[in-house]
Scaffold this active site. Sequence first.
Site, short mmCIF file in Angstrom:
data_model
loop_
_atom_site.label_atom_id
_atom_site.label_comp_id
_atom_site.label_asym_id
_atom_site.label_seq_id
_atom_site.Cartn_x
_atom_site.Cartn_y
_atom_site.Cartn_z
CG HIS A 97 -8.57 0.17 -2.46
ND1 HIS A 97 -7.75 -0.88 -2.11
CD2 HIS A 97 -9.19 0.58 -1.31
CE1 HIS A 97 -7.88 -1.11 -0.80
NE2 HIS A 97 -8.74 -0.24 -0.30
CB CYS A 105 -14.05 1.43 0.76
SG CYS A 105 -13.68 3.21 0.74
NE ARG A 135 -3.74 0.70 2.16
CZ ARG A 135 -4.95 0.87 2.72
NH1 ARG A 135 -5.10 1.71 3.72
NH2 ARG A 135 -6.00 0.22 2.28
NE ARG A 169 -10.74 -4.90 1.29
CZ ARG A 169 -9.80 -3.99 1.56
NH1 ARG A 169 -10.08 -2.98 2.36
NH2 ARG A 169 -8.60 -4.07 1.03
CD GLN A 197 -13.07 -1.65 -0.01
OE1 GLN A 197 -12.23 -1.56 0.86
NE2 GLN A 197 -14.29 -2.08 0.24
N1 CP Z 1 -11.10 0.07 3.01
C1 CP Z 1 -9.80 0.09 3.35
O1 CP Z 1 -8.89 -0.07 2.53
O2 CP Z 1 -9.59 0.27 4.69
P1 CP Z 1 -8.18 0.50 5.38
O3 CP Z 1 -7.65 1.83 4.91
O4 CP Z 1 -8.47 0.47 6.85
O5 CP Z 1 -7.24 -0.61 4.96
N1 NVA Z 2 -9.88 7.08 -0.84
C1 NVA Z 2 -9.46 6.57 0.46
C2 NVA Z 2 -9.73 5.11 0.57
C3 NVA Z 2 -9.41 4.51 1.90
C4 NVA Z 2 -9.67 3.05 1.94
C5 NVA Z 2 -7.98 6.88 0.63
O1 NVA Z 2 -7.20 6.66 -0.31
O2 NVA Z 2 -7.60 7.33 1.72
#
Ligand code: CP
Ligand code: NVA
Length: 312
Positions: free
Chosen positions: A127, A265, A100, A293, A130
């Site tokens: 993402h 999400c 990430r 997830r 997700q």
């Molecule tokens: N939805 C999601 O990716 O959550 P986190 O940022 O907690 O991993």
């Molecule tokens: N758009 C958000 C998604 C978090 C799961 C971010 O990138 O912070």
Amino acid sequence: MKDLLRTEDLSRDDIELLLATSADFAENPLRADTALRNKSVAIYMTKPSTRTRLASETAVAHLGGTPIFIRGDELQLGRGETIADTARIMSGYCDAIIIRTFAQSDVDELGKFATVPVINGLTDTDHPTQLLADWVTIRENFGSDISGRKFVYLGDGNNMAHAWLIMGAILGAHVVAATPSGKFAPDAAVIARAQEIAKTSGATIEVTADPESAAKGASVLYTDVWMSMGDPEAERKEKFAALTPFAINDRLMSLTADDSIFMHCLPAHRGEEVEASVIDGPQSVIWREAFHRRTTIQALLYHLTRGEIKGR
Ligand code: CP
Ligand code: NVA
């Protein structure tokens, strides 16, 4: 296909396989508990995470492997070691890598030089994991016949909006992104890519700045935070002003189909992108969505490490 670097890498068959395996893992998390025996998965994150981190670590554990979580500031990468060298080193110890981070190009670079599967656990522009959880949840609610249904994302034209459009395009769905036009709209290149994919999948791709027409008759209303990780704080005021008409409230939900659901999400900011009465109300499926997830990352690790994801 070695890696899952972008949502658009997945074929419709890949997605069908992953959704089916996720459903199996939802029923019995330990049905493949030796698949990663004596194997390790590196989980490297330069942004915070609750769900993706825990889902990844528990998915590896359920497959009988060892998750190794590494924070962004813990590697020599932060001190100038290259991504290519890091990829080669990680590939010598681990059997898969989940990353990430900010730039998609960093994830692409890691995938290029790692000899083990690399999975995108969120970038500024995508993402993919997700969306797998989202679509298992959608299938649980509506089955696999989605004809005549409309799947609507409202809010910031961010990584989630992009993944929403691309995944819907691959699956032949009628997907809508309702976002402000201009600065906070999805990237034009992503919209064009979704439209391109739709030509062969039969999907309908709609991008609009009108939240009410988008919500009308929708089966799903989906939203995400208005300030994503890494967004410039200086933009907050301007961004919130532009996004306020896209907030999901009871009035917007009342325009949707009778059997509609609300998705997010997470993390959520009640009172910003969604009212508490909606996210905590009877149409919200957020906890089941978050549960998936883990089942979807488990399915992805299972099939990728066995070389069973074909790609587009
Ligand atoms: N939805 C999601 O990716 O959550 P986190 O940022 O907690 O991993
Ligand atoms: N758009 C958000 C998604 C978090 C799961 C971010 O990138 O912070």
